[in-house]
Write an enzyme that holds these catalytic residues in place. Structure first.
Site, mmCIF file in Angstrom:
data_model
loop_
_atom_site.group_PDB
_atom_site.id
_atom_site.type_symbol
_atom_site.label_atom_id
_atom_site.label_comp_id
_atom_site.label_asym_id
_atom_site.label_seq_id
_atom_site.Cartn_x
_atom_site.Cartn_y
_atom_site.Cartn_z
ATOM 1 N N HIS A 226 0.824 -1.210 0.000
ATOM 2 C CA HIS A 226 0.000 0.000 0.000
ATOM 3 C C HIS A 226 0.858 1.260 0.000
ATOM 4 O O HIS A 226 0.522 2.256 -0.644
ATOM 5 C CB HIS A 226 -0.923 -0.009 1.219
ATOM 6 C CG HIS A 226 -2.084 -0.945 1.072
ATOM 7 N ND1 HIS A 226 -2.753 -1.476 2.137
ATOM 8 C CD2 HIS A 226 -2.690 -1.449 -0.026
ATOM 9 C CE1 HIS A 226 -3.725 -2.257 1.702
ATOM 10 N NE2 HIS A 226 -3.706 -2.253 0.395
ATOM 11 N N CYS B 68 -0.135 -4.136 -17.550
ATOM 12 C CA CYS B 68 -0.926 -3.244 -16.701
ATOM 13 C C CYS B 68 -0.532 -3.358 -15.237
ATOM 14 O O CYS B 68 -1.162 -2.765 -14.368
ATOM 15 C CB CYS B 68 -2.425 -3.512 -16.861
ATOM 16 S SG CYS B 68 -2.935 -5.155 -16.314
#
Length: 568
Positions: free
Chosen positions: A201, A499
């Site tokens: 994160h 991606c």
């Protein structure tokens, strides 16, 4: 020729710490440590809390939960994109009924409230760690929630990042979403953590904020507060007490470079004119509107599951279509949008889709596999995507995650084409890469998700700091699978994109293009750096960079060799 760091990756010094580079950039400032613990004195003074019974203690817990969760939600409302997503997920985890039940069980066993909270969190952390993969990423969030709950119970402010009084380099063991979400890039010049990997994160949010970031830096917390450090987000180095004049020159050079990057306006192409689609990853309508302001050719990854993390019931086809239309609308007439069907499961539980009680969700029923026992879930989502595409008029491609066999790809493609849309699949499972040529016989395009492909190829938890050298997308084995997939696309004359987070690395982006990758999708904050880097090198140099990366024995030498190819 443009370079992306004042330090060559092979620089060495006895004052150098090394980690995994996440966000490029150079910063020079004193160290500021994040406060991550509640004071021991406050915990001791609190004791058992003096509650009359279990119900009273549980009421205090519920009040603390409400305050902490509301804090996450308030920050999420002020944020967007990846930051809002992880904060919303943390709010949901704080309010989790299973966690509350575990606390209540501890209280009934005679434990005091703080001990009950700790025991419940440890129980969940053990479960998440045992699941491995993406679920293990939530462990850091669990411990952050525990610290915030304890702080609220004992009457202290929640721990977290202090507000810098002057520009600083923030150093911590790890940073939770709530810590990184409110950072001011004008004061926090760089992030350095001892734990975490390139897909943590902290890394995701740092990319969105554009703050130079290096993770997995052993010994970072031992650097004293106030120590001047030079952080290089390309080389992954932290130099302590550097020569101030030299350091400031390197920062000035980097700022000049960033200013030039900001002027890049697309379209994506190499210096000799080979086109490369530069795309953005988005999560909802707001992030799509924001991404559309960047010089991009469209969206390479729309993560649909992130729209439904807090939904207990499946939205209707019409409601889903309205949500998808908000993402498609900003790109009407200016590119295409690749929509990924629900990647629910593992670290992204969606109540109306995810199976419960799996022993290892990361290797279980997630992504496309959810449709095997619940085909209506996929059918309704595809109907909604098709409806949104017709209403808005944006060119829409659709791909499925976690595809492992050609039969799965063919079945999915039939459903997508029946609705008049272009069909593709994600290459995240090594079997899909090894069979890419056969996959392309039944689908229109492939998109490589390097985050999961790296984890599954190297059999290494993405959040295990001790294994950060394995979860690096520069790993030769991972790049070999990318090259196999790209070559299959070249032979078939069909597009193959990346991606995953690897696409946001300007150096690696050039090597990927040299392998035959035709599009790169990333956080919109990384678009200009990647586009500008590609614009400085010809296709011959990209192909030479690809050869150098594939021939390297480890990620560090791969970075060094590609740097030498591109920048002499």
């Amino acid at each position: 020729m443009v370079t992306f760091s004042g330090t060559r990756p092979d620089a060495s010094s006895h004052r150098l710490l090394r980690g995994t580079p996440v966000v490029p950039g150079v910063a020079f400032a004193p160290v500021l440590h994040a406060r991550t613990e509640v004071s021991a004195d406050a915990v001791t003074a609190y004791g058992d809390g003096g509650f009359a019974d279990e119900a009273e203690a549980l009421e205090a817990y519920d009040q603390a939960v409400g305050t902490v969760a509301s804090g996450f939600e308030a920050k999420a409302e002020r944020a967007s994109g990846a930051i809002a997503e992880v904060l919303t997920a943390s709010a949901g985890l704080t309010r989790d009924k299973g966690l509350r039940s575990a606390v209540r069980k501890q209280l009934r066993a005679g434990d005091a409230l703080l001990a009950s909270v700790h025991g419940a969190v440890e129980q969940f952390a053990t479960i998440f760690t045992g699941m491995g993969g993406l679920m293990a990423e939530r462990v850091a969030d669990l411990y952050d929630i525990e610290r915030r709950l304890v702080a609220r119970l004992v009457g202290e402010p929640e721990p977290g990042v202090p507000t810098p009084e002057h520009p600083s380099v923030l150093v911590a063991e790890d940073l939770a979403p709530a810590d990184t979400a409110g950072l001011d890039p004008t004061l926090v010049r760089a992030l350095v953590t001892e734990r975490g990997g390139p897909t943590s994160h902290t890394a995701i949010i740092a990319r969105q904020l554009g703050i130079p970031c290096v993770v997995g830096v052993a010994g970072a917390q031992a650097v004293a507060s106030g120590t001047a450090v030079l952080v290089d987000g390309v080389a992954g180095t932290i130099e302590t007490d550097p020569d101030a004049t030299v350091a400031e020159e390197r920062v000035a050079d980097d700022h000049e470079l960033r200013a030039r990057l900001a002027t890049w306006s697309g379209p994506g192409a190499t210096a000799d004119g080979t086109p490369v689609k530069v795309l953005a990853n988005v999560a909802d309508g707001d992030s799509a509107v924001s991404a559309a302001e960047a010089p991009i050719d469209g969206v390479g990854l729309f993560r649909t599951e992130l729209c439904f993390l807090n939904r207990t019931e499946e939205p209707s086809v019409e409601e889903q279509a309205a949500i998808y239309a908000d993402v498609l609308r900003p790109f009407a007439g200016r590119g295409y949008v690749v929509v990924r069907t629900l990647d629910a499961g593992s670290d992204k539980p969606v109540a109306f889709a995810t199976l419960e009680g799996e022993e290892n969700p990361a290797l279980g029923v997630r992504g496309l596999r959810l449709s095997f026992s619940n085909p209506g879930l996929m059918e309704r989502q595809l109907d909604a995507i098709a409806l949104a595409a017709r209403e808005v008029g944006t060119e829409t491609w659709v791909m499925a995650p976690m595809v492992a066999t050609v039969a799965e790809a063919a079945s999915f493609a039939d459903q997508v084409r029946a609705r008049g849309l272009k069909a593709g699949v994600m290459v995240e499972v090594p079997s899909a890469a090894l069979l890419a040529h056969r996959m392309l016989e039944v689908v229109d395009f492939l998109s490589i998700g390097t985050n999961d492909l790296t984890q599954y190829t190297m059999a290494a938890d993405r959040m295990a700091t001790d294994l950060a050298h394995l979860t690096d997308p520069w790993q030769p084995a991972v790049l070999q699978l990318v090259a196999i997939t790209a070559e299959a696309g070249r032979q078939a004359g069909k597009p193959v994109g990346v991606c995953g987070e690897a696409a946001a690395d300007p150096l690696l982006a050039c090597a990927l293009v040299g392998m035959g990758i035709t599009s790169l999708s990333m956080a919109s904050a990384a678009v200009r750096a990647v586009g500008a880097q590609l614009a400085t090198v010809g296709m011959d140099a990209c192909e030479e960079a690809a050869e150098a990366a594939l021939a390297a024995s480890d990620p560090m030498s791969a970075r060094e060799d590609v740097f030498r190819v591109l920048h002499g």
